[in-house]
Write a protein that holds these residues in place. Sequence first.
Motif, PDB file in Angstrom:
ATOM      1  N   LYS A   1      90.803  69.843  87.361  1.00  0.00           N
ATOM      2  CA  LYS A   1      91.527  68.025  87.385  1.00  0.00           C
ATOM      3  C   LYS A   1      91.267  67.479  85.928  1.00  0.00           C
ATOM      4  CE  LYS A   1      91.414  67.763  91.804  1.00  0.00           C
ATOM      5  NZ  LYS A   1      91.255  66.686  93.129  1.00  0.00           N
ATOM      6  N   LEU A   2      92.697  66.383  85.394  1.00  0.00           N
ATOM      7  CA  LEU A   2      92.196  65.054  84.875  1.00  0.00           C
ATOM      8  C   LEU A   2      91.576  64.555  84.644  1.00  0.00           C
ATOM      9  CD1 LEU A   2      95.976  64.837  83.777  1.00  0.00           C
ATOM     10  CD2 LEU A   2      94.602  66.144  82.694  1.00  0.00           C
ATOM     11  N   TYR A   3      90.515  64.565  83.400  1.00  0.00           N
ATOM     12  CA  TYR A   3      89.896  63.335  83.023  1.00  0.00           C
ATOM     13  C   TYR A   3      90.481  62.042  83.343  1.00  0.00           C
ATOM     14  CZ  TYR A   3      87.991  59.179  80.447  1.00  0.00           C
ATOM     15  OH  TYR A   3      87.521  58.053  79.715  1.00  0.00           O
ATOM     16  N   LYS A   4      89.334  61.497  84.357  1.00  0.00           N
ATOM     17  CA  LYS A   4      90.304  59.535  84.633  1.00  0.00           C
ATOM     18  C   LYS A   4      88.482  58.772  84.994  1.00  0.00           C
ATOM     19  CE  LYS A   4      93.399  60.707  88.384  1.00  0.00           C
ATOM     20  NZ  LYS A   4      94.031  60.494  89.575  1.00  0.00           N
ATOM     21  N   ASN A   5      89.232  58.001  84.084  1.00  0.00           N
ATOM     22  CA  ASN A   5      87.911  56.711  83.798  1.00  0.00           C
ATOM     23  C   ASN A   5      87.659  56.452  85.057  1.00  0.00           C
ATOM     24  OD1 ASN A   5      90.096  56.603  82.104  1.00  0.00           O
ATOM     25  ND2 ASN A   5      88.699  55.312  80.662  1.00  0.00           N
ATOM     26  N   ASP A   6      86.374  55.727  85.291  1.00  0.00           N
ATOM     27  CA  ASP A   6      86.023  54.718  86.287  1.00  0.00           C
ATOM     28  C   ASP A   6      86.635  53.965  87.212  1.00  0.00           C
ATOM     29  OD1 ASP A   6      83.983  56.736  86.306  1.00  0.00           O
ATOM     30  OD2 ASP A   6      82.373  54.907  85.325  1.00  0.00           O
ATOM     31  N   ARG A   7      87.340  53.177  86.333  1.00  0.00           N
ATOM     32  CA  ARG A   7      88.487  52.245  86.744  1.00  0.00           C
ATOM     33  C   ARG A   7      89.984  52.128  86.446  1.00  0.00           C
ATOM     34  NH1 ARG A   7      88.856  48.422  82.842  1.00  0.00           N
ATOM     35  NH2 ARG A   7      87.161  48.085  80.834  1.00  0.00           N
ATOM     36  N   SER A   8      90.729  51.673  87.093  1.00  0.00           N
ATOM     37  CA  SER A   8      92.926  51.630  86.424  1.00  0.00           C
ATOM     38  C   SER A   8      92.312  50.543  85.501  1.00  0.00           C
ATOM     39  CB  SER A   8      93.187  51.081  86.898  1.00  0.00           C
ATOM     40  OG  SER A   8      93.154  52.295  88.154  1.00  0.00           O
ATOM     41  N   ILE A   9      93.449  51.013  84.046  1.00  0.00           N
ATOM     42  CA  ILE A   9      93.703  49.852  83.824  1.00  0.00           C
ATOM     43  C   ILE A   9      95.549  49.151  84.066  1.00  0.00           C
ATOM     44  CG2 ILE A   9      95.458  49.068  81.440  1.00  0.00           C
ATOM     45  CD1 ILE A   9      93.233  50.644  79.370  1.00  0.00           C
TER      46      ILE A   9
ATOM     47  N   ASP B   1      92.635  45.440  76.110  1.00  0.00           N
ATOM     48  CA  ASP B   1      91.436  44.994  74.566  1.00  0.00           C
ATOM     49  C   ASP B   1      90.947  46.771  74.381  1.00  0.00           C
ATOM     50  OD1 ASP B   1      88.594  45.137  74.205  1.00  0.00           O
ATOM     51  OD2 ASP B   1      86.674  44.503  75.606  1.00  0.00           O
ATOM     52  N   LEU B   2      91.558  47.153  73.063  1.00  0.00           N
ATOM     53  CA  LEU B   2      91.323  48.537  72.537  1.00  0.00           C
ATOM     54  C   LEU B   2      89.897  49.105  72.104  1.00  0.00           C
ATOM     55  CD1 LEU B   2      94.699  48.295  70.669  1.00  0.00           C
ATOM     56  CD2 LEU B   2      95.046  48.863  72.962  1.00  0.00           C
ATOM     57  N   SER B   3      89.334  47.678  72.024  1.00  0.00           N
ATOM     58  CA  SER B   3      87.544  48.432  71.966  1.00  0.00           C
ATOM     59  C   SER B   3      87.276  48.630  73.612  1.00  0.00           C
ATOM     60  CB  SER B   3      87.362  47.173  71.106  1.00  0.00           C
ATOM     61  OG  SER B   3      86.955  46.140  72.046  1.00  0.00           O
ATOM     62  N   ALA B   4      87.628  48.421  74.381  1.00  0.00           N
ATOM     63  CA  ALA B   4      86.844  49.082  75.456  1.00  0.00           C
ATOM     64  C   ALA B   4      87.812  50.745  76.205  1.00  0.00           C
ATOM     65  CB  ALA B   4      87.642  48.266  77.076  1.00  0.00           C
ATOM     66  N   PHE B   5      88.763  51.022  74.994  1.00  0.00           N
ATOM     67  CA  PHE B   5      89.100  52.533  75.932  1.00  0.00           C
ATOM     68  C   PHE B   5      87.648  53.423  74.805  1.00  0.00           C
ATOM     69  CE2 PHE B   5      92.937  50.040  76.153  1.00  0.00           C
ATOM     70  CZ  PHE B   5      94.481  51.198  76.191  1.00  0.00           C
ATOM     71  N   PRO B   6      87.657  54.229  75.723  1.00  0.00           N
ATOM     72  CA  PRO B   6      86.846  55.241  75.449  1.00  0.00           C
ATOM     73  C   PRO B   6      87.086  56.178  74.521  1.00  0.00           C
ATOM     74  CG  PRO B   6      86.665  55.510  77.604  1.00  0.00           C
ATOM     75  CD  PRO B   6      88.123  54.311  77.088  1.00  0.00           C
ATOM     76  N   LEU B   7      85.903  56.511  73.483  1.00  0.00           N
ATOM     77  CA  LEU B   7      86.652  57.174  72.174  1.00  0.00           C
ATOM     78  C   LEU B   7      86.148  58.566  72.549  1.00  0.00           C
ATOM     79  CD1 LEU B   7      87.254  57.888  69.320  1.00  0.00           C
ATOM     80  CD2 LEU B   7      85.331  56.778  68.425  1.00  0.00           C
TER      81      LEU B   7
ATOM     82  N   GLU C   1      99.999  51.440  86.155  1.00  0.00           N
ATOM     83  CA  GLU C   1      98.360  51.447  86.954  1.00  0.00           C
ATOM     84  C   GLU C   1      97.881  53.074  86.252  1.00  0.00           C
ATOM     85  OE1 GLU C   1      95.368  51.285  90.220  1.00  0.00           O
ATOM     86  OE2 GLU C   1      96.765  50.972  90.545  1.00  0.00           O
ATOM     87  N   PHE C   2      97.458  52.488  85.445  1.00  0.00           N
ATOM     88  CA  PHE C   2      96.766  53.596  84.321  1.00  0.00           C
ATOM     89  C   PHE C   2      95.276  54.382  84.359  1.00  0.00           C
ATOM     90  CE2 PHE C   2      99.668  51.614  82.481  1.00  0.00           C
ATOM     91  CZ  PHE C   2     100.829  52.254  81.837  1.00  0.00           C
ATOM     92  N   HIS C   3      94.782  55.257  85.820  1.00  0.00           N
ATOM     93  CA  HIS C   3      94.134  55.692  85.351  1.00  0.00           C
ATOM     94  C   HIS C   3      92.976  56.416  84.305  1.00  0.00           C
ATOM     95  CE1 HIS C   3      94.627  55.093  90.095  1.00  0.00           C
ATOM     96  NE2 HIS C   3      95.278  55.829  89.639  1.00  0.00           N
ATOM     97  N   ILE C   4      93.968  57.271  83.771  1.00  0.00           N
ATOM     98  CA  ILE C   4      93.519  57.766  82.050  1.00  0.00           C
ATOM     99  C   ILE C   4      93.690  56.527  81.457  1.00  0.00           C
ATOM    100  CG2 ILE C   4      94.221  60.028  80.970  1.00  0.00           C
ATOM    101  CD1 ILE C   4      94.447  61.214  83.546  1.00  0.00           C
ATOM    102  N   TRP C   5      92.923  56.539  80.360  1.00  0.00           N
ATOM    103  CA  TRP C   5      92.918  55.906  79.666  1.00  0.00           C
ATOM    104  C   TRP C   5      91.830  56.271  78.154  1.00  0.00           C
ATOM    105  CZ3 TRP C   5      89.243  51.920  78.989  1.00  0.00           C
ATOM    106  CH2 TRP C   5      88.670  51.606  80.541  1.00  0.00           C
ATOM    107  N   PHE C   6      92.136  56.366  76.875  1.00  0.00           N
ATOM    108  CA  PHE C   6      91.084  56.839  76.373  1.00  0.00           C
ATOM    109  C   PHE C   6      92.131  56.570  74.748  1.00  0.00           C
ATOM    110  CE2 PHE C   6      93.455  60.611  76.955  1.00  0.00           C
ATOM    111  CZ  PHE C   6      93.489  60.859  75.643  1.00  0.00           C
ATOM    112  N   ARG C   7      91.072  56.449  73.932  1.00  0.00           N
ATOM    113  CA  ARG C   7      91.611  56.970  71.974  1.00  0.00           C
ATOM    114  C   ARG C   7      91.186  57.448  71.305  1.00  0.00           C
ATOM    115  NH1 ARG C   7      87.650  51.653  69.580  1.00  0.00           N
ATOM    116  NH2 ARG C   7      86.064  52.030  70.336  1.00  0.00           N
ATOM    117  N   VAL C   8      91.192  58.347  70.665  1.00  0.00           N
ATOM    118  CA  VAL C   8      91.378  59.441  69.425  1.00  0.00           C
ATOM    119  C   VAL C   8      91.172  58.451  67.810  1.00  0.00           C
ATOM    120  CG1 VAL C   8      91.949  61.432  69.191  1.00  0.00           C
ATOM    121  CG2 VAL C   8      92.220  60.620  71.311  1.00  0.00           C
ATOM    122  N   ARG C   9      90.693  58.979  67.156  1.00  0.00           N
ATOM    123  CA  ARG C   9      90.748  58.741  65.682  1.00  0.00           C
ATOM    124  C   ARG C   9      92.165  59.259  65.079  1.00  0.00           C
ATOM    125  NH1 ARG C   9      85.803  57.319  65.297  1.00  0.00           N
ATOM    126  NH2 ARG C   9      83.954  58.078  65.155  1.00  0.00           N
ATOM    127  N   LYS C  10      93.062  58.227  64.496  1.00  0.00           N
ATOM    128  CA  LYS C  10      94.105  58.774  64.279  1.00  0.00           C
ATOM    129  C   LYS C  10      94.936  59.943  63.326  1.00  0.00           C
ATOM    130  CE  LYS C  10      98.400  57.141  61.826  1.00  0.00           C
ATOM    131  NZ  LYS C  10      98.486  55.580  61.379  1.00  0.00           N
TER     132      LYS C  10
END
Length: 147
Positions: A5-13, A28-34, A123-132
């Motif tokens: 299954k896909l990765y999901k965060n502990d809480r939704s946005i 708060d973009l700094s809260a997005f897991p890297l 509502e988004f259960h999956i949210w993260f960031r990647v270095r550009k």
Amino acid sequence: MGKRKLYKNDRSIRLRDNNYSEQLPSLDLSAFPLIDDFQITLIGRGNLGMHLYYFSQSLNRKIASFPWWDNADKDISIMCISDIPLGTLRNPFIDGEQSWQILIWEKRDYVYIMQGDDPCCTEFHIWFRVRKEKYLAEWDKMINNFK
């Protein structure tokens, strides 16, 4: 990679509405897991052809997907880097179909990705960031695999 299954965060946005160009700047973009070990991969889906997934080796799972992009390999074979899924904070890349939606945008040195369960969702259960730099390099590698 199989059928995990896909990765999901502990809480939704949760956004107030689906006017993303107005809602995304308030996050708060700094809260997005890297995701440091971001990868792009293609996996065969029978008669639907190859499907594209974002993957993390350390999480040992797919972290986002494009479930309605059948035969992605055929499209990628004619793409260039300017065709990749990437928007801006005020004009994010948006794709959605039945029970799925993805938003992708860049800001400064990062690419942000949010995936939800419905088109026009709030509502988004999956949210993260990647270095550009990593995001672009992975797409460049994928595109060049077909040249």
